[in-house]
Design a protein around this motif. Structure first.
Motif, short mmCIF file in Angstrom:
data_model
loop_
_atom_site.label_atom_id
_atom_site.label_comp_id
_atom_site.label_asym_id
_atom_site.label_seq_id
_atom_site.Cartn_x
_atom_site.Cartn_y
_atom_site.Cartn_z
N ALA A 5 9.73 -26.00 -38.54
CA ALA A 5 10.61 -24.08 -38.62
C ALA A 5 9.15 -23.42 -38.62
O ALA A 5 8.79 -22.21 -38.51
N GLY A 6 8.51 -23.85 -39.74
CA GLY A 6 7.73 -22.47 -41.07
C GLY A 6 7.75 -21.36 -41.36
O GLY A 6 7.55 -20.63 -41.13
N VAL A 7 9.00 -21.92 -42.03
CA VAL A 7 9.76 -20.54 -42.71
C VAL A 7 10.49 -21.29 -44.33
O VAL A 7 9.73 -20.31 -45.28
N GLY A 8 9.60 -22.56 -44.96
CA GLY A 8 9.58 -23.13 -45.46
C GLY A 8 11.03 -22.56 -46.51
O GLY A 8 12.20 -22.49 -45.54
N LEU A 9 11.23 -22.98 -47.59
CA LEU A 9 12.43 -22.48 -48.70
C LEU A 9 12.48 -20.92 -48.08
O LEU A 9 12.03 -20.19 -48.29
N PRO A 10 13.70 -20.16 -48.81
CA PRO A 10 14.14 -18.92 -49.24
C PRO A 10 13.19 -18.68 -50.62
O PRO A 10 14.04 -19.89 -52.03
N PRO A 11 13.37 -17.40 -51.36
CA PRO A 11 12.61 -17.42 -52.27
C PRO A 11 14.08 -17.00 -52.89
O PRO A 11 14.62 -17.58 -52.87
N ASP A 12 12.99 -17.15 -54.68
CA ASP A 12 13.93 -17.47 -56.04
C ASP A 12 14.98 -16.17 -55.59
O ASP A 12 14.71 -15.10 -54.88
N ASN A 13 16.01 -16.19 -55.49
CA ASN A 13 17.19 -15.02 -56.24
C ASN A 13 17.14 -14.10 -54.53
O ASN A 13 16.83 -13.17 -54.98
N TYR A 14 16.99 -15.58 -53.71
CA TYR A 14 17.19 -14.60 -52.47
C TYR A 14 18.64 -13.93 -52.14
O TYR A 14 19.51 -14.27 -52.39
N THR A 15 18.71 -13.19 -51.60
CA THR A 15 19.52 -12.16 -51.18
C THR A 15 20.43 -12.88 -49.74
O THR A 15 19.56 -13.94 -49.00
N TRP A 16 21.76 -12.03 -49.58
CA TRP A 16 22.43 -12.40 -48.32
C TRP A 16 21.12 -12.28 -47.28
O TRP A 16 21.42 -13.27 -46.09
N ALA A 17 21.15 -10.81 -47.24
CA ALA A 17 20.11 -10.44 -46.35
C ALA A 17 18.83 -10.99 -45.98
O ALA A 17 19.03 -11.44 -45.07
N GLN A 18 18.36 -11.52 -47.22
CA GLN A 18 17.15 -12.25 -47.06
C GLN A 18 17.63 -14.12 -45.87
O GLN A 18 16.88 -14.16 -45.68
#
Lengths: 293, 444
Positions: free
Chosen positions: B173-186
């Motif tokens: 899907a081209g989104v990769g993994l969520p960033p480190d310390n990601y928040t609920w909004a992210q």
């Protein structure tokens, strides 16, 4: 060809086909459709038991390219012992339970149906009342009782109550059946010099075969499938029954072995299906004549 | 007619007596004073009960056998059943005062038992040295404490819930993994972006507003309290409304799965939707990574799964720990042996090597490190344990679960959200009724 039935069903006011072929076809089509819906989960389980572990949960379909017997091989020897032990244990408990229920329930039923004794109605009412008590209400007192008797890790808690007529339902079933037998037969037997024991063993028992068959079959199914009883009273794996063995394949907090579970479940179903086929005639007669629904 | 009425009345009265007798749980905290500090001769019979299937039973038995070998004169009678049935049996044993001397518990049910005073505090045994906790992080030990601050079970394994991500789908899907310390909004934004590009029949997430552990993570990340001192709900209705509204947005946008499809999800790590490749992300138990990956690998193209910590918030990470450990009941007549066994199971390096963190990561740091250093440790298992180390390093908060938590809170929470997702109630109505129902069943 259709006919308007005026005399037979004037209230319905509908045309009804009388063609037996059409009726037969429709009836069978409906029955087969219902049968398929009811059987599919079982058939799916049997099919899944022959698929490799990785494919067991993969589809709702039945077919696979790689059938295997691994689930049966692994499942049979899984756990702390193997399933031959669990099957033997289940068979022993079930056989003793059936014998106990037939012995105790038929005797008790004869007494309630044929003998006159003080407080008969109250006692029969109490007996029926025990069916209203959910199993779980008496579970803890029962557990304490069997624990105090030091019956843990023995088959006694599962078998002894059956010999003491603890299953009110089957007593009720047999009482109802024996009541339908003509009393004249008893009278004739008495004239011939039979006491109660002979009347019971020579007249009532042979005539009650359908009720006995029904009791045996349901006792078989209940004991074979019983899980909570063995779970509570049998701790040591060498005493485990098939249902406990099956449970050990499952672990929601770790890894479950579904392939083996389905394979062994299939085998565990076989005796029930077999017993049903053998006792089918008796069972249907029993259901029809005792008003059991 | 009169006799019949009389008969019925008599029979009913007798039944009432039979039914009501003996099932009450009395509240006296028995237990002899002898050996309560766990000191004494280690010998005699011991009963051990735990949950798990055949695999775990084999490992637990291996440890028990080792203990028996080291202590001549000890015999251990073992019982096990799967999680749900284990507690059915344990409750019957508790109400008949026949609890096995070494019994397994989690924080989630602990206070159902402490409330009825059927457990011995382990603190005297720690003071006397019968049980050692030197190598277990304080935050982890604290999860075994009751409302009175005393330790009632010694956690030997710590599980955590993680966010599982299907790496293959994320890359596609081209989104990769969520960033480190990601928040609920992210996290929700990441789901939404991926959603459009996912293959047909797959969703970014499940209909997960009803998953208690996800909500707990949300509250912890936002620094909210979950339960009050007296065991009632400690968060506000508004925060629950906010949380459920977030899930409703995802569901209505088609980012998450419909409620009816979600209701069909089978139990168990191997069969969950994320294991079947139908979801991009879902909350899974940390130790589900290995079994779920096993199923996923058989899907087209061999898909890969990984786990991340729970989303963060203003108060830091949202991870809580769910520990399992052994407790000793007041009816135990062999406390010294029970204490010795618990200490052995939790702290002995060889026992730890045999058990292989089968029920959550080993809480004893030395035991855990030994497993991580083992070159034969499978890659996925290593990931499970390493993520635990990350989480515990952040000193996660301890949740004191009130009595009735598992029976009331979890089921009511899930059902209340289903009522929203199936369109029976608005978010506000469901939150309102959840508060009433949960508060009625919790604490006390």
């Amino acid at each position: 060809m259709t006919t308007v039935s005026i005399t037979a069903r004037p209230l319905l006011g509908r045309r009804r086909t009388r063609n037996p072929l059409v009726i037969g076809l429709v009836r069978h089509a409906v029955l087969i459709a219902v049968l398929l819906v009811m059987l599919y989960p079982v058939v799916w389980m049997v099919a899944a038991s022959f698929r490799p572990t990785a494919e067991v949960m993969n589809s709702l379909g039945l077919l696979s390219r790689n059938y295997t017997l691994d689930n049966y091989r692994n499942g049979w020897s899984a756990g702390q012992l193997d399933f031959s032990r669990y099957f033997l244990n289940s068979i022993a408990i079930t056989a003793l339970s059936i014998a106990g229920n037939l012995f105790a329930c038929s005797l008790t039923a004869y007494a309630f149906a044929r003998l006159e004794f003080p407080l008969k109605r109250v006692l029969f009412g109490l007996l029926l009342g025990t069916m209203l008590l959910p199993y779980h209400v008496t579970l803890v007192p029962q557990y304490i009782l069997f624990n105090e008797l030091a019956w843990m890790n023995t088959y006694l808690p599962l078998v002894v109550p059956k010999w003491l007529g603890a299953e009110a339902f089957f007593i009720f079933l047999m009482v109802q059946f024996i009541r339908t037998l003509p009393r004249e037969l008893d009278d004739a037997a008495r004239i011939d010099g039979c006491g109660h024991w002979r009347t019971f063993s020579r007249i009532v028992i042979p005539l009650s075969l359908p009720a006995i068959g029904t009791t045996a079959l349901f006792t078989f199914i209940n004991s074979w499938n019983d899980f909570l009883g063995p779970l509570l009273y049998l701790n040591r794996p060498e005493l485990w029954t098939v249902s406990l063995g099956l449970n050990s394949f499952l672990d929601v907090t770790g890894e479950s072995a579904y392939g083996s579970l389905f394979a062994m479940s299939t085998l565990a179903l076989a005796p029930i299906v077999g017993f049903f086929l053998v006792a089918q005639k008796l069972l249907i007669e029993g259901v029809a004549t005792t008003g059991l629904k | 007619m009169r006799t019949r009425l009389g008969t019925t009345a008599l029979a009913c009265a007798a039944l009432l007596v039979a039914g009501c007798n003996g099932t009450s749980v009395t509240d006296d905290s028995a237990g002899g004073g002898e050996g309560q500090d766990g000191k004494g001769e280690i010998t005699g019979k011991l009963q051990l009960t735990f949950w798990g299937g055949a695999n775990r039973a084999a490992k637990t038995n291996a440890v028990a056998d080792m203990f028996v070998k080291e202590h001549a004169g000890v015999t251990i009678d073992r019982q096990n059943a799967d999680f749900g049935n284990y507690f059915n049996k344990l409750n019957i044993q508790a109400s008949s005062k026949t609890l096995p001397c070494v019994m397994q518990l989690q924080g989630r049910q602990l206070n159902d038992y402490t409330k009825r005073k059927v457990l011995l505090p382990l603190d005297p045994m720690i003071e006397s040295g019968a049980i050692k906790i030197d190598d277990i992080p304080k935050e982890v030990v604290d999860t075994g404490r009751g409302p009175d601050g005393k330790l009632y079970f010694l956690p030997y394994g710590a599980a955590y819930d993680a966010v599982g991500v299907n790496e293959t789908l994320a890359t596609q899907a081209g989104v990769g993994l969520p960033p480190d310390n990601y928040t609920w909004a992210q996290y929700t934004d990441w789901m939404t972006r991926a959603s459009a590009k996912l293959p047909k029949g797959t969703f970014a997430a499940g209909s997960r507003g009803g998953l208690p552990n996800f909500f707990i993570a949300y509250q912890l990340a936002n620094g909210k309290q979950l339960f009050t001192e007296d065991g009632k709900l400690g968060f506000t209705k508004e925060s629950l409304v906010e949380y459920w509204t977030m899930w409703e947005k995802l569901r209505k946008a088609g980012t998450s799965m419909g409620a009816d499809a979600q209701a069909d999800e089978p139990e168990g790590a191997e069969q969950g939707f994320i294991a079947q490749g139908r979801l991009l992300t879902d909350s899974i138990p940390g130790n589900a990574l290995t079994p779920a990956s096993g199923t996923l690998a058989t899907k087209g193209g061999g898909q890969k799964l990984t786990t991340l910590p729970m989303p963060s918030g203003p108060s830091g990470g949202g991870n809580a720990m769910f520990t399992s450990g052994f407790a000793i009941p007041t009816n135990c007549d062999n406390v010294p042996t029970a204490a010795a066994f618990i200490d052995f199971f939790t702290n002995d390096p060889e026992a730890g090597a045999l058990f292989k963190s089968d029920n959550g990561a080993a809480t004893n740091q030395k035991v855990l490190q030994a497993q991580l250093d083992d070159p034969e440790l499978p890659e996925l298992k290593k990931r499970e344990l390493a993520l635990y180390q990350q989480i515990v390093a952040k000193k996660p908060p301890t949740i004191l679960y009130p009595p009735g938590y598992q029976a009331t809170f979890e089921s009511t929470f899930t059902r209340s959200y289903e009522e929203i997702a199936f369109g029976k109630k608005t978010v506000e109505q469901a939150a309102e009724s959840f508060f009433t129902e949960a508060n009625a069943g919790l604490g006390g």
